[in-house]
Design a protein around this motif. Structure first.
Motif: not given
Length: 125
Positions: A23-24, A67, A80, A82-83, A95, A114, A116, A118
């Protein structure tokens, strides 16, 4: 009339030191991070996400955190949401669009990392 405006707010790049499918995790300040090598207008491989028509009709806005696992060749290996923004169509559009980007791994990278991103969806009134 409401006019759509999607804004790439921040690309937060986070590297992992664990296994390729871990996971990140936040990067240490000394870890080199992946960066986008193809972006912007006219590049269909990494185009700005298109505001979904259903989201426009429903006046949906929001911020989605994504992510991605970036391979050594710069391609997206996994990803994925993430939020969520709270709106599945906005999440999906961001995405899909950002997963088409090609990223440049730091010199000497020996394993996938990884990162992320936003993305903020806003409607101009």
């Amino acid at each position: 009339m409401t006019r759509p405006s999607s804004t790439l707010l921040t690309l937060l790049l986070l590297a992992t030191t664990g296994a390729a499918l871990a996971a990140p995790a936040p990067a240490s300040s000394s870890d080199p991070l992946p960066t986008i090598t193809r972006r912007g207008p006219g590049d269909p491989s990494c185009a700005r996400p298109v505001y979904p028509q259903s989201s426009l009709r429903n006046n949906e806005q929001g911020r989605v955190v994504l992510s991605y696992l970036i391979g050594l060749d710069g391609s997206v290996l996994d990803g994925k949401i993430s939020r969520s923004s709270g709106h599945p169509e906005l999440d999906r559009a961001a995405y899909v669009a950002l997963s088409k980007c090609l990223y440049r791994m730091p010199d000497g990278a020996q394993e996938p990392r990884w990162m992320s991103a936003t993305y903020v969806w806003t409607l101009n009134q």
